[in-house]
Design a protein around this motif. Sequence first.
Motif, PDB file in Angstrom:
ATOM      1  N   PRO A 161      -9.822  -2.418   1.791  1.00 50.83           N
ATOM      2  CA  PRO A 161      -9.848  -1.035   1.304  1.00 50.83           C
ATOM      3  C   PRO A 161      -8.477  -0.381   1.350  1.00 50.83           C
ATOM      4  O   PRO A 161      -7.787  -0.427   2.366  1.00 50.83           O
ATOM      5  N   GLY A 162      -8.056   0.203   0.223  1.00 51.05           N
ATOM      6  CA  GLY A 162      -6.792   0.901   0.157  1.00 51.05           C
ATOM      7  C   GLY A 162      -5.567   0.019   0.081  1.00 51.05           C
ATOM      8  O   GLY A 162      -4.439   0.524   0.138  1.00 51.05           O
ATOM      9  N   LYS A 163      -5.766  -1.290  -0.037  1.00 52.00           N
ATOM     10  CA  LYS A 163      -4.629  -2.218  -0.070  1.00 52.00           C
ATOM     11  C   LYS A 163      -4.611  -3.011  -1.371  1.00 52.00           C
ATOM     12  O   LYS A 163      -5.608  -3.089  -2.079  1.00 52.00           O
ATOM     13  N   GLU A 164      -3.473  -3.615  -1.655  1.00 53.75           N
ATOM     14  CA  GLU A 164      -3.351  -4.430  -2.856  1.00 53.75           C
ATOM     15  C   GLU A 164      -4.059  -5.772  -2.672  1.00 53.75           C
ATOM     16  O   GLU A 164      -4.285  -6.226  -1.548  1.00 53.75           O
ATOM     17  N   ARG A 165      -4.379  -6.369  -3.810  1.00 54.52           N
ATOM     18  CA  ARG A 165      -5.007  -7.693  -3.765  1.00 54.52           C
ATOM     19  C   ARG A 165      -3.998  -8.698  -3.201  1.00 54.52           C
ATOM     20  O   ARG A 165      -2.837  -8.741  -3.599  1.00 54.52           O
ATOM     21  N   GLU A 166      -4.469  -9.540  -2.288  1.00 57.79           N
ATOM     22  CA  GLU A 166      -3.597 -10.442  -1.523  1.00 57.79           C
ATOM     23  C   GLU A 166      -3.984 -11.893  -1.774  1.00 57.79           C
ATOM     24  O   GLU A 166      -5.177 -12.248  -1.739  1.00 57.79           O
ATOM     25  N   PHE A 167      -2.998 -12.742  -1.986  1.00 56.22           N
ATOM     26  CA  PHE A 167      -3.249 -14.176  -2.173  1.00 56.22           C
ATOM     27  C   PHE A 167      -3.735 -14.788  -0.864  1.00 56.22           C
ATOM     28  O   PHE A 167      -3.156 -14.559   0.204  1.00 56.22           O
TER      29      PHE A 167
END
Length: 123
Positions: A41-47
């Motif tokens: 939540p509230g963060k960028e999509r992460e690999f």
Amino acid sequence: QVQLVESGGGLVQAGASLNISCTASAGTITNYATAWFRQAPGKEREFVAVISQNIDTTFYGDSMSGRFIISRDNAKNAVYLQMNSLPPGDAAVYYCAAIRLLASLCAAAYDYWGQGTQVTASS
């Protein structure tokens, strides 16, 4: 073209393991390098991790290396992510993504996405 469906998410105890799946409801997933991404939540999509079409090559994000394992079952047209030692309070939606050409760490490079599955570790 391939249509991806994630499953297996849920609420687990901190420190526990969980195995989530990505299956192809249409198309053949073995034709694609397939990756997992996560978005808190509230963060960028992460690999998180990627597995190549030839099943031999895998690569992991720095924070997941050693705790997560990505694998593929061509006969079941599926890719899996085994997650171990989930930290307390960790919560994210995990997405499966496929790319026809070279595997990438960049979400924007992927051609097809599933709808995501929620994974939450109790705090």
